[in-house]
Design a protein around this motif. Structure first.
Motif, PDB file in Angstrom:
ATOM      1  N   GLN A 149       0.826  -1.207   0.000  1.00 56.07           N
ATOM      2  CA  GLN A 149       0.000   0.000   0.000  1.00 56.07           C
ATOM      3  C   GLN A 149       0.859   1.254   0.000  1.00 56.07           C
ATOM      4  O   GLN A 149       0.566   2.234  -0.701  1.00 56.07           O
ATOM      5  CB  GLN A 149      -0.928   0.001   1.213  1.00 56.07           C
ATOM      6  CG  GLN A 149      -1.899   1.175   1.257  1.00 56.07           C
ATOM      7  CD  GLN A 149      -2.820   1.223   0.050  1.00 56.07           C
ATOM      8  OE1 GLN A 149      -3.260   0.175  -0.434  1.00 56.07           O
ATOM      9  NE2 GLN A 149      -3.098   2.410  -0.457  1.00 56.07           N
ATOM     10  N   ASN A 198       2.428   1.653  -3.479  1.00 56.85           N
ATOM     11  CA  ASN A 198       1.401   2.112  -4.417  1.00 56.85           C
ATOM     12  C   ASN A 198       1.145   3.599  -4.258  1.00 56.85           C
ATOM     13  O   ASN A 198       1.023   4.341  -5.248  1.00 56.85           O
ATOM     14  CB  ASN A 198       0.118   1.315  -4.210  1.00 56.85           C
ATOM     15  CG  ASN A 198      -1.023   1.812  -5.085  1.00 56.85           C
ATOM     16  OD1 ASN A 198      -1.639   2.833  -4.795  1.00 56.85           O
ATOM     17  ND2 ASN A 198      -1.320   1.082  -6.147  1.00 56.85           N
ATOM     18  N   ASN A 205       1.645   6.317 -11.728  1.00 59.61           N
ATOM     19  CA  ASN A 205       1.126   5.239 -12.566  1.00 59.61           C
ATOM     20  C   ASN A 205       2.232   4.760 -13.507  1.00 59.61           C
ATOM     21  O   ASN A 205       2.961   5.567 -14.084  1.00 59.61           O
ATOM     22  CB  ASN A 205      -0.081   5.692 -13.364  1.00 59.61           C
ATOM     23  CG  ASN A 205      -1.337   5.713 -12.517  1.00 59.61           C
ATOM     24  OD1 ASN A 205      -1.385   5.118 -11.437  1.00 59.61           O
ATOM     25  ND2 ASN A 205      -2.359   6.400 -12.977  1.00 59.61           N
ATOM     26  N   ARG A 215      -3.267  -4.431  -4.385  1.00 57.82           N
ATOM     27  CA  ARG A 215      -3.001  -2.999  -4.223  1.00 57.82           C
ATOM     28  C   ARG A 215      -2.452  -2.372  -5.493  1.00 57.82           C
ATOM     29  O   ARG A 215      -1.707  -1.403  -5.462  1.00 57.82           O
ATOM     30  CB  ARG A 215      -2.069  -2.802  -3.017  1.00 57.82           C
ATOM     31  CG  ARG A 215      -2.799  -3.115  -1.727  1.00 57.82           C
ATOM     32  CD  ARG A 215      -1.902  -3.503  -0.572  1.00 57.82           C
ATOM     33  NE  ARG A 215      -2.732  -3.918   0.555  1.00 57.82           N
ATOM     34  CZ  ARG A 215      -3.201  -5.149   0.718  1.00 57.82           C
ATOM     35  NH1 ARG A 215      -2.899  -6.103  -0.165  1.00 57.82           N
ATOM     36  NH2 ARG A 215      -3.958  -5.436   1.757  1.00 57.82           N
ATOM     37  N   LEU A 219      -0.381  -3.399  -7.868  1.00 55.59           N
ATOM     38  CA  LEU A 219       0.993  -3.622  -8.302  1.00 55.59           C
ATOM     39  C   LEU A 219       1.066  -4.998  -8.951  1.00 55.59           C
ATOM     40  O   LEU A 219       0.923  -6.019  -8.278  1.00 55.59           O
ATOM     41  CB  LEU A 219       1.957  -3.546  -7.118  1.00 55.59           C
ATOM     42  CG  LEU A 219       2.031  -2.199  -6.385  1.00 55.59           C
ATOM     43  CD1 LEU A 219       2.798  -2.356  -5.083  1.00 55.59           C
ATOM     44  CD2 LEU A 219       2.671  -1.136  -7.256  1.00 55.59           C
ATOM     45  N   LYS A 226       2.999  -0.462 -11.139  1.00 60.00           N
ATOM     46  CA  LYS A 226       1.729   0.104 -10.691  1.00 60.00           C
ATOM     47  C   LYS A 226       0.795   0.276 -11.881  1.00 60.00           C
ATOM     48  O   LYS A 226       1.168   0.874 -12.889  1.00 60.00           O
ATOM     49  CB  LYS A 226       1.953   1.445  -9.995  1.00 60.00           C
ATOM     50  CG  LYS A 226       0.655   2.095  -9.511  1.00 60.00           C
ATOM     51  CD  LYS A 226       0.918   3.374  -8.749  1.00 60.00           C
ATOM     52  CE  LYS A 226      -0.378   4.050  -8.338  1.00 60.00           C
ATOM     53  NZ  LYS A 226      -0.139   5.277  -7.539  1.00 60.00           N
ATOM     54  N   GLN A 227      -0.396  -0.273 -11.750  1.00 61.14           N
ATOM     55  CA  GLN A 227      -1.408  -0.240 -12.801  1.00 61.14           C
ATOM     56  C   GLN A 227      -0.928  -0.922 -14.082  1.00 61.14           C
ATOM     57  O   GLN A 227      -1.324  -0.549 -15.184  1.00 61.14           O
ATOM     58  CB  GLN A 227      -1.851   1.215 -13.093  1.00 61.14           C
ATOM     59  CG  GLN A 227      -2.418   1.954 -11.902  1.00 61.14           C
ATOM     60  CD  GLN A 227      -3.616   1.244 -11.281  1.00 61.14           C
ATOM     61  OE1 GLN A 227      -4.464   0.704 -11.972  1.00 61.14           O
ATOM     62  NE2 GLN A 227      -3.664   1.244  -9.958  1.00 61.14           N
TER      63      GLN A 227
END
Length: 255
Positions: A159, A162, A167, A190, A192, A217-218
């Motif tokens: 978390q 993130n 992004n 979360r 990732l 991330k994303q």
């Protein structure tokens, strides 16, 4: 390089390939091969020109080894004041004050010093072992925090990473292979997505004892790639050529 000005109990440990020396006190905590391999494995976007953050930096080994192969700013976040002070002294010792800084903070409370969504790359060599009633923990506080999930666990680490990352920013971590199920669950929940894994073996005929992880991330789900393994030692307990090159060879370069 500046003078180290060591105090009682401290020593200098170095990584010749990167020309870095780290001030350490082995009675508190000392980095090992996992820190070196994480810094070597981390391969951020744009050759590391953006902001990178080392969470749970300890004496700064991961962040300082990594800093020599990137051109951007690197921030080292460490909760224990005495380790953070040693890391800051190592930054000055290696004359990296212009790009590397130390933040003494719980990583979960660092967002006033580091703006959420501003980081390109997060690195972490986290505590490996969950805390259970049957867990035998190190009595020394420094080792306990470094090895057991008393200050941060995998979901909270994921978390935090993130929240810090932009992004498509990258998260790099070293951990234990037996925690892979927990790692995938915590990261995916979360935002990732794991993209690359690399297993590290103490010797070629043994089970892996480390795993290096890259997540985005994303990122799109699926498509995990397994990189060629790293074997640390030969049968007669010498470094393999592969690891010897990482430790003593030419300075690392970005792909």
């Amino acid at each position: 390089m500046n003078e180290p000005n060591l105090i009682a109990g401290e020593r200098l440990d170095g990584l010749p390939s990167q020309g870095i020396q780290i001030i350490q006190n082995p009675d508190m905590f000392a980095y090992s091969l996992d820190a070196v391999l994480l810094a070597y494995f981390a391969n951020p976007n744009k050759k590391g020109r953006g902001l990178s953050v080392d969470l749970g930096a300890g004496t700064g080994a991961v962040g300082l080894f990594y800093a020599k192969k990137v051109s951007g700013q690197v921030k080292l976040v460490e909760i224990q004041e005495d380790l953070a002070q040693m890391a800051a002294r190592s930054v000055r010792l290696n004359q990296l004050d212009d790009r590397v800084s130390v933040i003494h903070s719980d990583m979960q409370e660092v967002f006033e010093q580091i703006k959420p969504g501003s980081v390109d790359t997060v690195l972490c060599n986290p505590p490996y072992f969950p805390v259970k009633k049957t867990t035998k923990q190190n009595e020394d506080e420094h080792y306990q925090i470094a090895r057991h999930e008393v200050a941060i666990d995998l979901p909270k680490l994921a978390q935090t990473a993130n929240k810090l990352l932009k992004n498509k920013g990258k998260f790099f971590m070293v951990h234990r292979p037996e925690r892979l199920g927990d790692i995938f669950a915590a990261l995916s929940a979360r935002g990732l997505e794991v993209k690359h894994l690399q297993f590290v073996y103490g010797k070629a005929d043994r089970e892996a004892n480390m795993v290096l992880v890259e997540a985005i991330k994303q990122g799109r789900s699926g498509g995990v790639r397994i990189l060629p393994p790293i074997v640390a030692y030969t049968a007669d307990n010498q470094y393999t050529k592969q690891v010897e090159t990482i430790l003593y060879g030419q300075p690392w370069t970005m792909d």
